[in-house]
Design a protein around this motif. Structure first.
Motif, PDB file in Angstrom:
ATOM      1  N   GLU A 141       0.841  -1.211   0.000  1.00 23.10           N
ATOM      2  CA  GLU A 141       0.000   0.000   0.000  1.00 23.10           C
ATOM      3  C   GLU A 141       0.865   1.245   0.000  1.00 23.10           C
ATOM      4  N   THR A 142       0.452   2.241  -0.784  1.00 21.64           N
ATOM      5  CA  THR A 142       1.176   3.525  -0.828  1.00 21.64           C
ATOM      6  C   THR A 142       0.139   4.635  -0.675  1.00 21.64           C
ATOM      7  N   ARG A 143      -0.540   4.597   0.460  1.00 24.01           N
ATOM      8  CA  ARG A 143      -1.675   5.523   0.665  1.00 24.01           C
ATOM      9  C   ARG A 143      -1.312   6.977   0.392  1.00 24.01           C
ATOM     10  N   MET A 144      -2.189   7.653  -0.304  1.00 19.11           N
ATOM     11  CA  MET A 144      -2.083   9.066  -0.695  1.00 19.11           C
ATOM     12  C   MET A 144      -1.030   9.305  -1.782  1.00 19.11           C
ATOM     13  N   LEU A 145      -0.405   8.264  -2.261  1.00 21.52           N
ATOM     14  CA  LEU A 145       0.566   8.443  -3.352  1.00 21.52           C
ATOM     15  C   LEU A 145       0.044   7.683  -4.578  1.00 21.52           C
ATOM     16  N   HIS A 146      -0.930   8.118  -5.189  1.00 22.76           N
ATOM     17  CA  HIS A 146      -1.452   9.460  -5.201  1.00 22.76           C
ATOM     18  C   HIS A 146      -2.784   9.611  -4.490  1.00 22.76           C
ATOM     19  N   TRP A 147      -3.554   8.525  -4.325  1.00 21.36           N
ATOM     20  CA  TRP A 147      -4.845   8.563  -3.656  1.00 21.36           C
ATOM     21  C   TRP A 147      -4.811   7.578  -2.476  1.00 21.36           C
ATOM     22  N   PRO A 148      -5.836   7.581  -1.641  1.00 15.37           N
ATOM     23  CA  PRO A 148      -5.808   6.650  -0.497  1.00 15.37           C
ATOM     24  C   PRO A 148      -5.778   5.181  -0.916  1.00 15.37           C
ATOM     25  N   ASP A 149      -6.215   4.905  -2.144  1.00 16.95           N
ATOM     26  CA  ASP A 149      -6.309   3.510  -2.604  1.00 16.95           C
ATOM     27  C   ASP A 149      -5.005   2.970  -3.201  1.00 16.95           C
ATOM     28  N   SER A 150      -4.028   3.836  -3.422  1.00 13.62           N
ATOM     29  CA  SER A 150      -2.870   3.471  -4.261  1.00 13.62           C
ATOM     30  C   SER A 150      -2.022   2.347  -3.658  1.00 13.62           C
ATOM     31  N   MET A 151      -1.483   1.535  -4.544  1.00 11.17           N
ATOM     32  CA  MET A 151      -0.519   0.514  -4.093  1.00 11.17           C
ATOM     33  C   MET A 151       0.512   0.245  -5.183  1.00 11.17           C
ATOM     34  N   PHE A 152       1.634  -0.319  -4.747  1.00 16.65           N
ATOM     35  CA  PHE A 152       2.653  -0.805  -5.678  1.00 16.65           C
ATOM     36  C   PHE A 152       2.404  -2.301  -5.870  1.00 16.65           C
ATOM     37  N   THR A 153       2.751  -2.794  -7.049  1.00 17.71           N
ATOM     38  CA  THR A 153       2.827  -4.243  -7.258  1.00 17.71           C
ATOM     39  C   THR A 153       4.276  -4.564  -7.589  1.00 17.71           C
ATOM     40  N   TRP A 154       4.838  -5.470  -6.816  1.00 18.06           N
ATOM     41  CA  TRP A 154       6.265  -5.814  -6.926  1.00 18.06           C
ATOM     42  C   TRP A 154       6.392  -7.271  -7.354  1.00 18.06           C
ATOM     43  N   LEU A 155       7.189  -7.493  -8.383  1.00 18.12           N
ATOM     44  CA  LEU A 155       7.465  -8.866  -8.845  1.00 18.12           C
ATOM     45  C   LEU A 155       8.888  -9.209  -8.419  1.00 18.12           C
ATOM     46  N   PRO A 156       9.063  -9.844  -7.255  1.00 22.29           N
ATOM     47  CA  PRO A 156      10.420 -10.041  -6.731  1.00 22.29           C
ATOM     48  C   PRO A 156      11.306 -10.879  -7.638  1.00 22.29           C
ATOM     49  N   GLU A 157      10.732 -11.916  -8.262  1.00 19.20           N
ATOM     50  CA  GLU A 157      11.591 -12.794  -9.097  1.00 19.20           C
ATOM     51  C   GLU A 157      12.039 -12.077 -10.373  1.00 19.20           C
TER      52      GLU A 157
END
Ligand code: FEO
Length: 404
Positions: A141-157
């Motif tokens: 979750e990356t709240r407020m970046l830009h909206w309260p709903d925002s999130m990153f998706t990370w593909l570790p492999e």
């Protein structure tokens, strides 16, 4: 076939749309258009990350279809519910029947309120991992970046970070990677985007950068939802720039934002600039007759002082000043000093109102000059001295010895 996908890493495709004619993004002047980036990850199953603005739906669909038929999409991840990334979702669902649409808790709520008639959304928690198509996905979750709903998706492999608005820029390009484009333009558009979209959340940006580091996330690729994609050394550069933007450290640069009726306020602006320059500090004049509010936001990001000037018209300040100061108030610039000036005929309320605006923005005011009608040499000397005072204060703040 028109509108092909671009493979950005093995089995990972850019399938977005380019909005070449975009000139205004909710009040932000976009001189170079924009892109809405969507990504397709093809494993044992097919995952679409974000969509595009509604009117560019067909472009996205054609790019997807250049890789796989639409009905083969198994999952749609919505990193951010704002309509430039979710607007095409409802249309997409007429052709694709994914097993799940995945979003943060707030994302699910916001998507339903904006788009209506959506199927059930699968909510992922902050830090949750899922294996989709044999590939590991982690959601942050990356709240407020830009909206309260925002999130990153990370593909570790794969070491790919899908960062939605973060690290984005409104820059329409046909070359998909940052290293294929002009670096100065990229940096300016990145700063422009940061100032106008993310500046109010600078403290959260710093915390997020710390958290990304603590989680051991070291991307080889940062693929945002706007503009070109960072890879290789450009990833480190992008993170360093974000840290710099978010810190908003004061600099020896002052902007003078003003408008003028009969030229008096402009004469004062020039005299103030002369005073600043005499102290070997940079002065940038931003006449609002030709400067957009989003340009002022970007200039303030790079500056340590904002000096605002307005004539008085009908007992109030010029509307262009009210516009830009209302906009800046929302963007919450930090670590600035301020000063005000203005000319008037008989009442002179504008400078007091400018003071009120800066105070509301918690910008300390170090000086004020008012002039009835046209400034004479003595008044211009007062303006010059105001410039000197601002410049010396900036040098003081920036830790440099004054010249005299
Ligand atoms: Fe690019 Fe906050 O939308």
């Amino acid at each position: 076939m028109t509108f092909k996908a671009v493979e950005i890493a093995k089995d990972v495709y850019w399938v977005g749309a380019i909005d070449w004619p975009l000139s205004d993004f909710h009040g932000y002047t976009t001189y170079r258009g924009s892109t809405y980036n969507a990504y397709l990850v093809v494993g044992d199953e097919v995952i679409l990350v974000d969509t595009v603005k509604k009117h560019l739906f067909k472009e996205m669909v054609k790019r997807i279809a250049s890789v796989i038929p639409l009905e083969k999409i198994d999952y749609v991840i919505s990193n951010h519910a704002e309509m430039d990334h979710s607007g095409a979702l409802v249309e997409l669902l007429k052709y694709a029947k994914p097993k799940a649409i995945i979003a943060s808790q707030m994302g699910a709520k916001n998507l339903k309120m904006q788009l209506h008639n959506l199927p059930e959304i699968t909510v992922v928690k902050d830090g949750e991992e899922k294996i989709l198509g044999g590939i590991k996905f982690k959601f942050i979750e990356t709240r407020m970046l830009h909206w309260p709903d925002s999130m990153f998706t990370w593909l570790p492999e794969r070491e790919i970070l899908f960062s939605q608005d973060a690290f984005g820029m409104h820059y329409a390009v046909s070359k998909i990677f940052v290293d294929e484009n002009d670096r100065h333009t990229v940096e300016w558009e990145m700063a422009y985007y940061y100032a106008n979209i993310l500046m109010p959340y600078s403290n959260l940006v710093l915390k997020l950068l710390e958290r990304v580091e603590a989680l051991g996330i070291k991307p080889k690729i940062i693929a945002s939802d706007h503009g070109p994609i960072f890879r290789g050394n450009d990833v480190t550069w992008a993170i360093q720039l974000y840290r710099k933007f978010a810190l908003q450290e004061p600099s020896k640069r002052a902007i003078i934002v003003y408008d003028t009726m009969w030229g008096s306020t402009e004469l004062m602006a020039k005299a103030i600039a002369d005073g600043i320059v005499s102290e070997k500090v940079e002065a940038v004049l931003l006449p609002l007759s030709k400067t957009k509010r989003s340009d002022v936001a970007t200039e303030i990001l790079y500056s340590g002082a904002i000096i605002v000037g307005s004539p008085t018209i009908n007992n109030t300040l010029f509307p262009s000043l009210a516009d830009v100061l209302t906009y800046l108030f929302g963007l919450r610039p930090q670590n600035k000093i301020g000063a005000v000036f203005g000319s008037y005929g008989w009442s002179g309320e504008a400078t007091k109102q400018l003071v009120e605006y800066l105070e509301k923005m918690k910008i300390p005011i170090i000086g004020e000059v008012k002039c009835q009608f046209v400034p004479d040499d003595e008044k211009l000397r007062e303006c010059f001295e105001l410039g000197v005072k601002v410049a010396r204060e900036l040098k003081n703040i920036c830790g440099e010895k004054q010249n005299g």
